[in-house]
Write an enzyme that holds these catalytic residues in place. Sequence first.
Site, short mmCIF file in Angstrom:
data_model
loop_
_atom_site.label_atom_id
_atom_site.label_comp_id
_atom_site.label_asym_id
_atom_site.label_seq_id
_atom_site.Cartn_x
_atom_site.Cartn_y
_atom_site.Cartn_z
N GLU B 230 0.89 -1.17 0.00
CA GLU B 230 0.00 0.00 0.00
C GLU B 230 0.91 1.20 0.00
OE1 GLU B 230 -1.45 2.98 2.18
OE2 GLU B 230 -2.55 1.51 3.40
N CYS B 267 -2.68 7.89 5.09
CA CYS B 267 -2.68 7.55 3.67
C CYS B 267 -4.00 7.93 3.02
CB CYS B 267 -2.38 6.08 3.46
SG CYS B 267 -3.33 5.01 4.54
#
Lengths: 484, 484
Positions: B230, B267
């Site tokens: 990720e 994020c």
Amino acid sequence: MAEDTSAQQIENYLAAADEAFAGWSQTPAAGRADVLDIVADALDAAAGQLIPVAMKETNLPEARLAGELKRTTFQLRLFGQVLRDGTWYDARIDQADAQWPMGAPRPDLRRTHIPLGPILVFSASNFPFAFSVAGGDTASALAGGNPVIVKAHSGHLELSALTGEVVTQALADAGAPAGLFHVVFGTEAGKTALLDSRVKGSGFTGSIPGGRALFDLANSREEPIPFYGELGSNNPVFVTKQAASLRGAEIAAEFVGSFTLGAGQFCTKPGTLFIPRNSGMREALAAAALPPGAKLLNSRIQSGYVEVLQALSGHASTEVLVQGSDPLADPPSPTLLVTGIEDLLADPRALQAECFGPTALVVEYDDEEQLVAAAKTFEGQLTATLQAEESDEVAQLVRIAASKAGRVLWNQWPTGVSVTYAQQHGGPYPATTVASSTSVGTAAIARFVRPVAFQNFPQHLLPAELQDGNPLSNPRLVDGRTVS
Amino acid sequence: MAEDTSAQQIENYLAAADEAFAGWSQTPAAGRADVLDIVADALDAAAGQLIPVAMKETNLPEARLAGELKRTTFQLRLFGQVLRDGTWYDARIDQADAQWPMGAPRPDLRRTHIPLGPILVFSASNFPFAFSVAGGDTASALAGGNPVIVKAHSGHLELSALTGEVVTQALADAGAPAGLFHVVFGTEAGKTALLDSRVKGSGFTGSIPGGRALFDLANSREEPIPFYGELGSNNPVFVTKQAASLRGAEIAAEFVGSFTLGAGQFCTKPGTLFIPRNSGMREALAAAALPPGAKLLNSRIQSGYVEVLQALSGHASTEVLVQGSDPLADPPSPTLLVTGIEDLLADPRALQAECFGPTALVVEYDDEEQLVAAAKTFEGQLTATLQAEESDEVAQLVRIAASKAGRVLWNQWPTGVSVTYAQQHGGPYPATTVASSTSVGTAAIARFVRPVAFQNFPQHLLPAELQDGNPLSNPRLVDGRTVS
């Protein structure tokens, strides 16, 4: 002979596929199912034209090709049924929950799967229908809502062009978006498309070196894409002492039938047979009536086969158990080699190399413990098979077999891969490049879709499979519970 | 300060993890669930030791860390619940069918999922609990039946060592196999483990360059392994004219809260806000009360933040809309930049760069058609958000947003990722390296298992989830129909 597709034509196809994506991905799943049915009907109707061309290009017999075409059109219709059933959405709904014990309220979250975009399919030499232009990769990519570009296999170019015309006409007749489907020709065409940013995924069936080179290319892109390659497999078969004692002759005969089926040109051909020493099986195999030689798919396959056979038979530990009169000729007579398990354990990579054609290796063992040790030496496999009795203590062998292969069989043979809901045609590398995927069976559609979650959305903007009231009647996971 | 793990120690850990795999993978799922519960309890009990260390190493406040630890232990228990429910098996049973219309009888085929082997987890800087030693990757890998090796993040080494001790002790107390879990330290340790043939998969949370380098390494192996990275996301938010008119001030205030939450170190931080020109929203944002500067996680994050902020604010098309007194200081005051949509469309890559810290970009548009055009310019995202009204005509914008992101939100904010069954925390590259996966929510377990089919097997050798009579009461797909 089809000419290589020009760079300009590839550009046109990619632009058209990219353009067709919006319309096809928004076509309701049931509408896509209707289109797949129409394509299947058109291929069935064209059998009389397609099969003679396939026979000429691949050396495969008519009955085999007719069966393969039937399997191919069945597959298209089965994906249509899955689209209508709605299982493939893996739809999940979490209702908003202010008391969610994570420590913060849970929002309304609804998850489904959407298509990726244009998919590039590299077709196979050995299945001119079922793993080629209108084969499993194409069917699952189209079912998932993706445009498809097929790179034709050099072994059956005329059939690829003809199949492409039938599919393209059927798609047009069915009202599918223009530009949804294209066939391209030539190695460079395949590479160009694989590296194009509009292509969002790829399927491949072929050799380990060829597949690995394309896998590396797919991962070298600025935006890497999933590359689902099915590469190679040895497909070992383990015969227990009891099974050899009770059914040795029958197992020997069935094994010969399986490894020589289609002249040994199946990715699930059993390449290694483990038998107990002094069980009579060696003698039964040595006395087996091998079928006559059959022409291989093409001259490249023929020369590759001869090369691997020479390496295997030239290995210090192997000897010929039985072979026809012309093992290295064209067509080649089948060959069975034999070695001992200690030798296999001493040099597993050399002796477990895939031999694509009518050759297999028999390995004699003394002790069933050795089967577990031997199973551990294999790389990733599509299949592993036990020929055993229910009272055999083989739990550990089954566990090791499952750790190496995507499919484990009991008293059946790996050739003949059924297209079903529970099928798994995949396995750890080098059997495939993505062990979590299958290229046969309805789960194959999962390769060409990805999940997306909608948070706190109004009903009218949600996909139907996620709406309250379940208008499509698809099964869903609601608050963690399966609701069918 | 923890020392880098030596090569000999890494070898010992890998050997131990490989050894532990057999026992852990054969522990029934319900037994693994009990172990996860015990680990969760131990972490909760150690909160008083863990949180002060985390505060010292990450500059994050106590309340945030306490909430994150609660989320972490909830997550372990939720995976335990999923193990007991049995949804994760995706169990499928095809009964033998001699009339199967493929053209050949269908064998009895039963498909479940099995673990991969030792998994290497690279932990994150910004979630010292939830995406680190005992975080989501570890929880899902352990749940799936895999040993875990965690590469500690350099930003919180002491906490990593301490958390590792708590987890290791809890696993021992719970009777889990010895060697199941290890924490390693140092960049070289991570690379060594990633390239070791005993490691069968990896999870990562971090930057695009760091993640890409490890992704390339994982794919360079003789046996490539799945690398679930990720990496990065801009998380655009689109405000329609109606929404701006009806709720402009409220949206502005909520946006400021979201992009400055955790000092912008999520994020899912919304990095770009599209607002209508002359709607009053620019003025509302310019007048927003920004929170005071907060120290970033560590000096590397601080210097990286300053670098990206300087590039963004130095871009010819941007100007400062509002910022605190010390935007480039340590700690940095938050900054809002502004540009016009024509400028964004002219240079999307530069203006959509992820800025990890308390900065966001406001983009003014004239016409909602421009939102669709702008949405199309984004690379893969974790999230995309609409602030809109139900009567807005935004179907196309939603479709484009879903084609770019793993999660699409309606009138909520992307920060604060709920751990649920339907969560999707993933997205096309560079948001993640595997768009078909999620690193949050119960579907995360699917990253660390793979399917295997058993053909024609006797009952006593089948995994329980596939046996007749359904002894585990897990949902199954039987002959293509969901049975719950």
